[in-house]
Design an enzyme around this catalytic site. Sequence first.
Site, mmCIF file in Angstrom:
data_model
loop_
_atom_site.group_PDB
_atom_site.id
_atom_site.type_symbol
_atom_site.label_atom_id
_atom_site.label_comp_id
_atom_site.label_asym_id
_atom_site.label_seq_id
_atom_site.Cartn_x
_atom_site.Cartn_y
_atom_site.Cartn_z
ATOM 1 N N GLU A 44 0.862 -1.176 0.000
ATOM 2 C CA GLU A 44 0.000 0.000 0.000
ATOM 3 C C GLU A 44 0.898 1.225 0.000
ATOM 4 O O GLU A 44 1.709 1.412 0.918
ATOM 5 C CB GLU A 44 -0.919 0.036 1.220
ATOM 6 N N ASP A 96 9.871 7.010 0.844
ATOM 7 C CA ASP A 96 9.130 7.809 -0.133
ATOM 8 C C ASP A 96 8.554 6.887 -1.197
ATOM 9 O O ASP A 96 9.304 6.228 -1.931
ATOM 10 C CB ASP A 96 10.062 8.844 -0.766
ATOM 11 N N ASP A 118 -3.452 11.918 -2.522
ATOM 12 C CA ASP A 118 -3.608 13.360 -2.709
ATOM 13 C C ASP A 118 -4.027 13.611 -4.158
ATOM 14 O O ASP A 118 -3.342 13.185 -5.085
ATOM 15 C CB ASP A 118 -2.280 14.058 -2.409
ATOM 16 N N LYS A 122 -4.502 20.876 -9.219
ATOM 17 C CA LYS A 122 -4.013 21.861 -10.190
ATOM 18 C C LYS A 122 -3.261 21.172 -11.326
ATOM 19 O O LYS A 122 -2.477 20.258 -11.098
ATOM 20 C CB LYS A 122 -3.114 22.882 -9.491
#
Length: 213
Positions: A44, A96, A118, A122
């Site tokens: 995950e 990361d 997330d 934009k």
Amino acid sequence: MRVRNKPWAIELIPEHPELIVEHGQDLKGKWQTRFARKQPIFIEVGMGKGQFVINMAKKYPDYNFIGIEIQKTVVGIALKNALEFTLPNLQLLYADGADLTDYFDDGEISKVFLNFSDPWPKTRHEKRRLTFKSFLKVYKQILIDNGIIEFKTDNQGLFEYSLVSLNNYGMEFDNVWLDLHKSDENVENVETEYEHRFSVKGQPIYKLKAHFI
């Protein structure tokens, strides 16, 4: 997810090297050695406080799970939650998720879960979305042949974008759910923290399952 720094959570991490891995480059191609049994590995990316990956490990003992998170405090909280159970098929990776090829060898993973990522709404941030083509290339590299991606979100815009992105990459969809919690798929569904919060408000949860061909 952004949380305040919790010193206890950060201090907990080095106390449990049996369950948590910091960085993990040395384990590339060797992740099976971290588990009690050799069995397919599911990851995950962005596990948050660990609700999903912990409950998946509890529910499916015949698979190995790795939860990945970049925020150290959040990793510590997930670790605390995981320590409430004995799960020989679970590992947590503080790293990361954008650098997956640094930690996993080609074909080492069987499935990738992307939960409530997330949305980066934009346009100039498109390359940061976890279903952007550069991320898909990485997933394909670390996954087995016909490796699977499962993606859930409450964000309709991100979901629509992801459908297009995966389709353009040549992936094959196994199924698409526009309201997961009102479908048969929900019978076996394991919720994330965010998912529970949104679903109790009546917001639809979107899900897709697709594989590389």
